[in-house]
Design an enzyme around this catalytic site. Structure first.
Site, PDB file in Angstrom:
ATOM      1  CB  SER A   1      26.909 -26.296  43.937  1.00  0.00           C
ATOM      2  OG  SER A   1      27.991 -26.451  44.815  1.00  0.00           O
TER       3      SER A   1
ATOM      4  CG  MET B   1      30.290 -33.122  50.189  1.00  0.00           C
ATOM      5  SD  MET B   1      31.495 -33.090  48.837  1.00  0.00           S
ATOM      6  CE  MET B   1      31.045 -34.601  47.956  1.00  0.00           C
ATOM      7  CB  SER B   2      27.485 -27.526  52.383  1.00  0.00           C
ATOM      8  OG  SER B   2      26.232 -27.776  51.757  1.00  0.00           O
TER       9      SER B   2
ATOM     10  CG  ASN C   1      24.007 -36.374  42.667  1.00  0.00           C
ATOM     11  OD1 ASN C   1      24.199 -35.216  43.032  1.00  0.00           O
ATOM     12  ND2 ASN C   1      24.451 -37.403  43.379  1.00  0.00           N
TER      13      ASN C   1
ATOM     14  CB  ALA D   1      23.564 -28.747  44.781  1.00  0.00           C
TER      15      ALA D   1
ATOM     16  CG  HIS E   1      31.083 -29.575  41.037  1.00  0.00           C
ATOM     17  ND1 HIS E   1      30.331 -29.567  42.194  1.00  0.00           N
ATOM     18  CD2 HIS E   1      31.313 -28.260  40.738  1.00  0.00           C
ATOM     19  CE1 HIS E   1      30.129 -28.328  42.590  1.00  0.00           C
ATOM     20  NE2 HIS E   1      30.704 -27.513  41.721  1.00  0.00           N
TER      21      HIS E   1
ATOM     22  CE1 TYR F   1      34.972 -28.839  48.490  1.00  0.00           C
ATOM     23  CE2 TYR F   1      33.063 -29.690  49.632  1.00  0.00           C
ATOM     24  CZ  TYR F   1      33.614 -28.958  48.601  1.00  0.00           C
ATOM     25  OH  TYR F   1      32.802 -28.338  47.682  1.00  0.00           O
ATOM     26  CD  GLU F   2      35.814 -24.269  49.602  1.00  0.00           C
ATOM     27  OE1 GLU F   2      36.337 -23.362  48.922  1.00  0.00           O
ATOM     28  OE2 GLU F   2      34.703 -24.153  50.167  1.00  0.00           O
TER      29      GLU F   2
ATOM     30  CG  HIS G   1      30.009 -22.235  45.759  1.00  0.00           C
ATOM     31  ND1 HIS G   1      29.201 -22.202  46.877  1.00  0.00           N
ATOM     32  CD2 HIS G   1      29.938 -23.495  45.283  1.00  0.00           C
ATOM     33  CE1 HIS G   1      28.680 -23.406  47.066  1.00  0.00           C
ATOM     34  NE2 HIS G   1      29.113 -24.205  46.109  1.00  0.00           N
TER      35      HIS G   1
ATOM     36  CG  HIS H   1      32.050 -26.534  50.674  1.00  0.00           C
ATOM     37  ND1 HIS H   1      32.199 -25.502  49.769  1.00  0.00           N
ATOM     38  CD2 HIS H   1      30.793 -27.023  50.499  1.00  0.00           C
ATOM     39  CE1 HIS H   1      31.072 -25.366  49.062  1.00  0.00           C
ATOM     40  NE2 HIS H   1      30.217 -26.275  49.492  1.00  0.00           N
TER      41      HIS H   1
END
Length: 270
Positions: free
Chosen positions: A28, A209-210, A233, A111, A245, A83-84, A59, A81
């Site tokens: 990201s 998350m990746s 972060n 990220a 995000h 989660y998509e 993306h 991802h």
């Protein structure tokens, strides 16, 4: 799966007159890395047979081919991802395609949130190991020996020689690059404070998350992997402000100048 991958490969080879040697997956807000490429050629994901489509802000959703200081490189500008709503096979599909295009070395970037309190937003971290907290993995199901073995070794998921090259490159450029363990969390929410305490106790220095699915598949396929995380972060319970995000992308874009220099230097040495 094999037939689908080869259909994608044939389409790419018909459209692109460059055979990449190194693959780079951009996280990201890190898509600006492609700005340094020469003789660029683009392929949108939507035009490649069997390719998933990226749905996350930051993306762009395309493959970018080109020369980076004379080295033939493929940048994946936008990843997929779990989660998509994609299956793990879909999430990692591009890695299979890269392998069958002849790519042997893969650089994965992301990220992510920092757990190690010596980090701060903008820190770059070389990933030396991962923890899979996604509840599944992309190798579940029938195995095709044309890709790799049923039980792949995962004792060195991030290649030690590539990590050493990255250390040297960072030192030469004067970049303070940390090292640590990356935990892959399913998402798509930012973790709770208690989850961060748990993940930290497991030994993770950063969480995102990746990256973990791609790393698993690349090792399965016999590719050498280098992972670089951009801490955008501090994780829940460590930072006091709420997550967004937009802020993640903003910090990643600022850090992309350092990351671009580092990746360019590393590629020169591979």
């Amino acid at each position: 799966m094999y037939d689908k991958v080869m259909e994608s490969v044939r389409y790419i080879e018909e459209k692109i007159n460059l055979k990449p040697e190194i693959g780079v997956i951009l996280g990201s807000g890190l898509g600006n890395l492609t700005d340094t490429l020469e003789n660029k050629q683009y392929l949108d994901y939507k035009d490649i047979p069997n390719f998933p489509q990226s749905t996350v802000k930051g993306h762009q959703g395309r493959l970018v081919f080109g020369l980076l200081n004379g080295v033939k490189v493929l940048f994946m500008q936008g990843r997929f991802h779990y989660y998509e709503g994609y299956s793990m096979k879909e999430v990692t599909y591009p890695v299979y395609v890269m392998k069958m295009l002849g790519i042997k070395n893969l650089i994965v970037t992301n990220a992510c949130g920092g757990i190690n309190t010596s980090f701060e937003p903008g820190t770059l971290m070389l990933i030396n190991d991962f923890i899979n907290l996604m509840g599944t993995n992309p190798l579940i199901g029938e195995n095709d020996e044309r890709f790799g073995p049923r039980f792949p070794d995962m004792s060195e998921p991030y290649d030690l020689k590539l990590i050493e090259k990255a250390r040297d490159a960072a030192s030469e450029l004067g970049i303070d690059c940390k090292e640590g363990v990356y935990a892959g969390f399913m998402g798509p929410y930012y973790e709770t404070a208690s989850e961060i305490v748990m993940i930290g106790r497991m030994g993770a220095d950063a969480v995102g998350m990746s990256t973990v699915p791609e790393t698993i598949v690349a090792n399965y396929l016999g590719m050498k992997v280098l992972g670089i995380a951009c801490i955008t972060n501090m994780a829940t319970g460590i930072q006091t402000v709420k997550h967004s995000h937009e802020r993640v992308v903003e910090i990643a874009q600022k850090a992309s100048v350092k990351l671009c220099s580092l990746v360019t230097k590393i590629i020169e040495t591979i």
